[in-house]
Motif scaffolding. Sequence first.
Motif, PDB file in Angstrom:
ATOM      1  N   LYS A   1      21.246  81.794 -85.754  1.00 42.64           N
ATOM      2  CA  LYS A   1      21.440  83.169 -85.202  1.00 42.64           C
ATOM      3  C   LYS A   1      21.330  84.048 -86.321  1.00 42.64           C
ATOM      4  N   PHE A   2      20.129  84.018 -86.842  1.00 38.68           N
ATOM      5  CA  PHE A   2      19.758  84.667 -87.980  1.00 38.68           C
ATOM      6  C   PHE A   2      19.335  86.116 -87.605  1.00 38.68           C
ATOM      7  N   SER A   3      19.728  87.299 -88.492  1.00 43.77           N
ATOM      8  CA  SER A   3      19.510  88.632 -88.184  1.00 43.77           C
ATOM      9  C   SER A   3      18.203  88.913 -88.919  1.00 43.77           C
ATOM     10  N   MET A   4      17.119  89.192 -88.116  1.00 41.81           N
ATOM     11  CA  MET A   4      15.677  89.547 -88.866  1.00 41.81           C
ATOM     12  C   MET A   4      16.085  91.012 -88.921  1.00 41.81           C
ATOM     13  N   LEU A   5      16.537  91.658 -88.109  1.00 45.06           N
ATOM     14  CA  LEU A   5      16.819  93.166 -88.353  1.00 45.06           C
ATOM     15  C   LEU A   5      17.299  93.473 -89.566  1.00 45.06           C
ATOM     16  N   GLU A   6      18.506  92.797 -89.990  1.00 43.43           N
ATOM     17  CA  GLU A   6      19.039  93.064 -91.350  1.00 43.43           C
ATOM     18  C   GLU A   6      18.044  92.651 -92.564  1.00 43.43           C
ATOM     19  N   LEU A   7      17.292  91.339 -92.185  1.00 45.81           N
ATOM     20  CA  LEU A   7      16.276  90.952 -93.192  1.00 45.81           C
ATOM     21  C   LEU A   7      15.506  91.908 -93.534  1.00 45.81           C
ATOM     22  N   MET A   8      14.890  92.923 -92.425  1.00 34.75           N
ATOM     23  CA  MET A   8      13.857  93.868 -92.543  1.00 34.75           C
ATOM     24  C   MET A   8      14.629  95.230 -93.063  1.00 34.75           C
ATOM     25  N   GLU A   9      15.631  95.362 -92.771  1.00 35.66           N
ATOM     26  CA  GLU A   9      16.474  96.445 -93.546  1.00 35.66           C
ATOM     27  C   GLU A   9      16.507  96.298 -94.786  1.00 35.66           C
ATOM     28  N   ASP A  10      16.765  95.150 -95.210  1.00 36.98           N
ATOM     29  CA  ASP A  10      16.877  94.959 -96.658  1.00 36.98           C
ATOM     30  C   ASP A  10      15.710  95.319 -97.418  1.00 36.98           C
ATOM     31  N   GLU A  11      14.622  94.614 -96.681  1.00 39.24           N
ATOM     32  CA  GLU A  11      13.397  94.817 -97.366  1.00 39.24           C
ATOM     33  C   GLU A  11      12.770  96.356 -97.269  1.00 39.24           C
ATOM     34  N   VAL A  12      13.015  97.190 -96.480  1.00 37.44           N
ATOM     35  CA  VAL A  12      12.940  98.668 -96.659  1.00 37.44           C
ATOM     36  C   VAL A  12      13.808  99.403 -97.774  1.00 37.44           C
ATOM     37  N   LEU A  13      14.981  98.955 -97.831  1.00 35.07           N
ATOM     38  CA  LEU A  13      15.779  99.235 -98.633  1.00 35.07           C
ATOM     39  C   LEU A  13      15.285  98.910-100.164  1.00 35.07           C
ATOM     40  N   LEU A  14      14.754  97.872-100.505  1.00 37.99           N
ATOM     41  CA  LEU A  14      14.257  97.181-101.686  1.00 37.99           C
ATOM     42  C   LEU A  14      13.137  98.011-101.954  1.00 37.99           C
ATOM     43  N   ALA A  15      12.217  98.415-101.126  1.00 41.93           N
ATOM     44  CA  ALA A  15      11.219  99.229-101.152  1.00 41.93           C
ATOM     45  C   ALA A  15      11.264 100.592-101.697  1.00 41.93           C
TER      46      ALA A  15
END
Length: 205
Positions: free
Chosen positions: A141-155
Amino acid sequence: MSQPTQPAASAAAPDLRETDLFAFCRKGGSAAGDLAVRDLPRILAETAADAPASARDEVFHYTLTGFAHDEAAEPGAPATQRLYVDVTVTGQVWLDCQRCLGVYAEPIATDMRFEVVATEEAAEEASMEDDEVDVIVGSKKFSMLELMEDEVLLALPTAPKHVVCPTVHESLVTGADGEVEPEAPPEEEKRPSPFAALAGLKTKH
Ligand SMILES: [Zn+2]
Protein backbone atom coordinates in the motif's frame (compact mmCIF):
# COMPACT_ATOMS: atom_id res chain seq x y z
CA MET A 1 -20.62 20.87 -24.73
CA SER A 2 -18.59 18.02 -26.11
CA GLN A 3 -17.24 15.46 -23.74
CA PRO A 4 -13.47 15.62 -23.35
CA THR A 5 -11.96 12.51 -24.85
CA GLN A 6 -10.22 10.57 -22.13
CA PRO A 7 -8.38 7.30 -22.46
CA ALA A 8 -10.38 4.42 -21.01
CA ALA A 9 -9.24 3.85 -17.46
CA SER A 10 -7.07 0.78 -17.41
CA ALA A 11 -7.94 -1.87 -14.85
CA ALA A 12 -4.22 -1.92 -14.02
CA ALA A 13 -4.04 1.80 -13.24
CA PRO A 14 -2.68 2.04 -9.71
CA ASP A 15 -4.34 3.90 -6.86
CA LEU A 16 -1.64 6.51 -6.26
CA ARG A 17 -2.28 6.49 -2.50
CA GLU A 18 -2.17 2.71 -2.12
CA THR A 19 -0.16 1.04 -4.84
CA ASP A 20 1.14 -2.50 -4.53
CA LEU A 21 4.55 -1.28 -5.61
CA PHE A 22 6.13 -4.75 -5.76
CA ALA A 23 3.44 -6.06 -8.11
CA PHE A 24 3.56 -2.84 -10.17
CA CYS A 25 7.31 -3.30 -10.78
CA ARG A 26 7.18 -7.06 -11.30
CA LYS A 27 4.56 -6.85 -14.02
CA GLY A 28 6.22 -3.84 -15.66
CA GLY A 29 3.32 -1.56 -14.90
CA SER A 30 3.09 1.98 -16.18
CA ALA A 31 0.84 4.89 -15.44
CA ALA A 32 0.60 8.56 -16.36
CA GLY A 33 -1.72 11.37 -15.42
CA ASP A 34 -2.12 14.61 -13.54
CA LEU A 35 -1.69 15.43 -9.85
CA ALA A 36 -3.78 18.33 -8.61
CA VAL A 37 -1.79 20.78 -6.51
CA ARG A 38 -4.77 20.99 -4.11
CA ASP A 39 -4.13 17.29 -3.23
CA LEU A 40 -0.52 18.04 -2.29
CA PRO A 41 -0.61 19.81 1.09
CA ARG A 42 3.16 20.15 1.38
CA ILE A 43 3.37 21.84 -2.04
CA LEU A 44 0.53 24.16 -1.05
CA ALA A 45 2.50 25.07 2.09
CA GLU A 46 5.45 26.09 -0.11
CA THR A 47 3.29 28.05 -2.55
CA ALA A 48 3.74 31.83 -2.33
CA ALA A 49 0.97 33.60 -0.40
CA ASP A 50 0.58 36.09 -3.28
CA ALA A 51 0.34 33.39 -5.95
CA PRO A 52 -2.53 33.81 -8.39
CA ALA A 53 -5.77 32.15 -7.26
CA SER A 54 -5.35 29.71 -10.15
CA ALA A 55 -2.23 28.26 -8.46
CA ARG A 56 -4.44 25.86 -6.50
CA ASP A 57 -6.00 24.55 -9.71
CA GLU A 58 -2.72 23.74 -11.35
CA VAL A 59 -1.58 20.20 -11.99
CA PHE A 60 1.65 18.29 -12.23
CA HIS A 61 1.95 15.73 -14.98
CA TYR A 62 3.49 12.44 -13.88
CA THR A 63 4.66 9.19 -15.38
CA LEU A 64 5.44 5.97 -13.51
CA THR A 65 7.21 3.01 -15.07
CA GLY A 66 7.93 -0.13 -13.11
CA PHE A 67 10.28 -2.89 -14.18
CA ALA A 68 12.17 -5.89 -12.82
CA HIS A 69 15.72 -6.90 -13.54
CA ASP A 70 17.24 -10.32 -12.84
CA GLU A 71 20.73 -10.05 -11.54
CA ALA A 72 23.18 -12.74 -10.49
CA ALA A 73 25.31 -11.64 -7.56
CA GLU A 74 28.08 -14.03 -8.62
CA PRO A 75 28.55 -16.12 -11.77
CA GLY A 76 26.60 -19.34 -11.36
CA ALA A 77 24.62 -18.06 -8.38
CA PRO A 78 20.84 -17.95 -8.66
CA ALA A 79 19.63 -14.63 -10.04
CA THR A 80 18.08 -12.13 -7.66
CA GLN A 81 15.19 -10.11 -8.97
CA ARG A 82 15.64 -6.39 -8.43
CA LEU A 83 12.67 -4.07 -8.76
CA TYR A 84 12.77 -0.51 -10.05
CA VAL A 85 10.38 2.34 -10.69
CA ASP A 86 11.06 5.38 -12.87
CA VAL A 87 9.20 8.50 -11.79
CA THR A 88 8.88 11.80 -13.67
CA VAL A 89 6.95 14.83 -12.47
CA THR A 90 6.64 18.09 -14.42
CA GLY A 91 4.75 21.27 -13.63
CA GLN A 92 5.37 24.48 -11.77
CA VAL A 93 5.29 25.87 -8.23
CA TRP A 94 4.61 29.52 -7.40
CA LEU A 95 7.39 30.91 -5.22
CA ASP A 96 8.53 34.29 -3.86
CA CYS A 97 11.58 35.65 -5.69
CA GLN A 98 14.31 36.47 -3.16
CA ARG A 99 15.73 39.22 -5.39
CA CYS A 100 12.66 41.33 -6.19
CA LEU A 101 10.13 39.74 -3.76
CA GLY A 102 7.65 39.21 -6.60
CA VAL A 103 5.90 35.88 -7.17
CA TYR A 104 6.90 33.71 -10.10
CA ALA A 105 6.31 30.19 -11.37
CA GLU A 106 9.30 27.89 -10.85
CA PRO A 107 9.32 25.16 -13.50
CA ILE A 108 9.66 21.63 -12.10
CA ALA A 109 10.93 18.67 -14.10
CA THR A 110 12.09 15.67 -12.08
CA ASP A 111 13.20 12.35 -13.48
CA MET A 112 14.23 9.72 -10.94
CA ARG A 113 14.90 5.99 -10.85
CA PHE A 114 14.31 4.17 -7.57
CA GLU A 115 15.20 0.66 -6.59
CA VAL A 116 12.32 -0.85 -4.64
CA VAL A 117 13.25 -3.13 -1.75
CA ALA A 118 11.20 -4.88 0.93
CA THR A 119 12.88 -3.81 4.17
CA GLU A 120 14.96 -1.02 5.71
CA GLU A 121 17.89 -3.46 6.04
CA ALA A 122 17.71 -4.28 2.33
CA ALA A 123 17.57 -0.54 1.59
CA GLU A 124 20.77 0.07 3.54
CA GLU A 125 22.47 -2.83 1.83
CA ALA A 126 21.36 -1.74 -1.63
CA SER A 127 22.49 1.86 -1.19
CA MET A 128 25.90 0.64 0.01
CA GLU A 129 26.24 -1.54 -3.10
CA ASP A 130 25.27 1.20 -5.52
CA ASP A 131 25.14 4.82 -4.42
CA GLU A 132 23.97 5.93 -7.88
CA VAL A 133 20.47 4.59 -7.37
CA ASP A 134 18.04 5.91 -4.78
CA VAL A 135 16.44 3.14 -2.78
CA ILE A 136 12.92 3.11 -1.37
CA VAL A 137 11.24 0.61 0.87
CA GLY A 138 8.15 -0.52 -1.00
CA SER A 139 4.91 -1.89 0.39
CA LYS A 140 1.66 -3.31 -0.85
CA LYS A 141 0.00 0.00 0.00
CA PHE A 142 2.69 2.39 -1.11
CA SER A 143 1.79 6.06 -1.58
CA MET A 144 3.15 7.09 -4.97
CA LEU A 145 1.45 10.42 -4.30
CA GLU A 146 3.75 11.12 -1.33
CA LEU A 147 6.82 9.93 -3.21
CA MET A 148 6.03 12.31 -6.07
CA GLU A 149 5.31 15.16 -3.66
CA ASP A 150 8.72 14.48 -2.05
CA GLU A 151 10.35 14.70 -5.46
CA VAL A 152 8.76 18.08 -6.21
CA LEU A 153 9.82 19.42 -2.79
CA LEU A 154 13.39 18.23 -3.37
CA ALA A 155 13.39 19.95 -6.78
CA LEU A 156 12.52 23.35 -5.28
CA PRO A 157 15.42 25.82 -5.31
CA THR A 158 16.94 26.76 -1.95
CA ALA A 159 17.15 30.38 -3.14
CA PRO A 160 14.14 30.94 -5.40
CA LYS A 161 14.68 33.67 -8.00
CA HIS A 162 13.30 34.82 -11.35
CA VAL A 163 15.71 34.03 -14.17
CA VAL A 164 15.33 37.75 -14.96
CA CYS A 165 13.39 39.90 -12.52
CA PRO A 166 10.63 41.95 -14.18
CA THR A 167 11.59 45.18 -12.43
CA VAL A 168 15.09 46.39 -13.20
CA HIS A 169 16.91 48.03 -10.35
CA GLU A 170 17.20 51.80 -10.97
CA SER A 171 21.00 51.68 -10.78
CA LEU A 172 20.90 49.62 -13.98
CA VAL A 173 18.57 51.92 -15.95
CA THR A 174 20.39 53.28 -18.97
CA GLY A 175 19.77 56.51 -20.85
CA ALA A 176 18.45 56.73 -24.43
CA ASP A 177 22.00 56.83 -25.79
CA GLY A 178 22.83 53.62 -23.95
CA GLU A 179 25.01 55.34 -21.38
CA VAL A 180 24.41 54.70 -17.73
CA GLU A 181 22.74 57.70 -16.12
CA PRO A 182 24.31 59.29 -13.07
CA GLU A 183 23.15 57.57 -9.89
CA ALA A 184 21.26 60.59 -8.56
CA PRO A 185 19.65 62.93 -11.10
CA PRO A 186 20.47 66.63 -10.35
CA GLU A 187 16.80 67.41 -9.54
CA GLU A 188 16.99 64.99 -6.60
CA GLU A 189 19.66 67.10 -4.95
CA LYS A 190 17.38 70.15 -4.76
CA ARG A 191 14.81 68.27 -2.68
CA PRO A 192 15.28 68.65 1.08
CA SER A 193 16.31 65.47 2.81
CA PRO A 194 13.66 63.88 5.05
CA PHE A 195 15.90 64.63 8.02
CA ALA A 196 16.05 68.34 7.16
CA ALA A 197 12.23 68.36 6.86
CA LEU A 198 11.95 66.69 10.26
CA ALA A 199 14.33 69.20 11.78
CA GLY A 200 12.12 71.98 10.34
CA LEU A 201 9.02 70.45 11.95
CA LYS A 202 10.72 70.26 15.31
CA THR A 203 11.75 73.93 15.34
CA LYS A 204 8.16 74.97 14.53
CA HIS A 205 6.80 73.34 17.68
ZN1 LIG B 1 12.55 38.54 -9.09
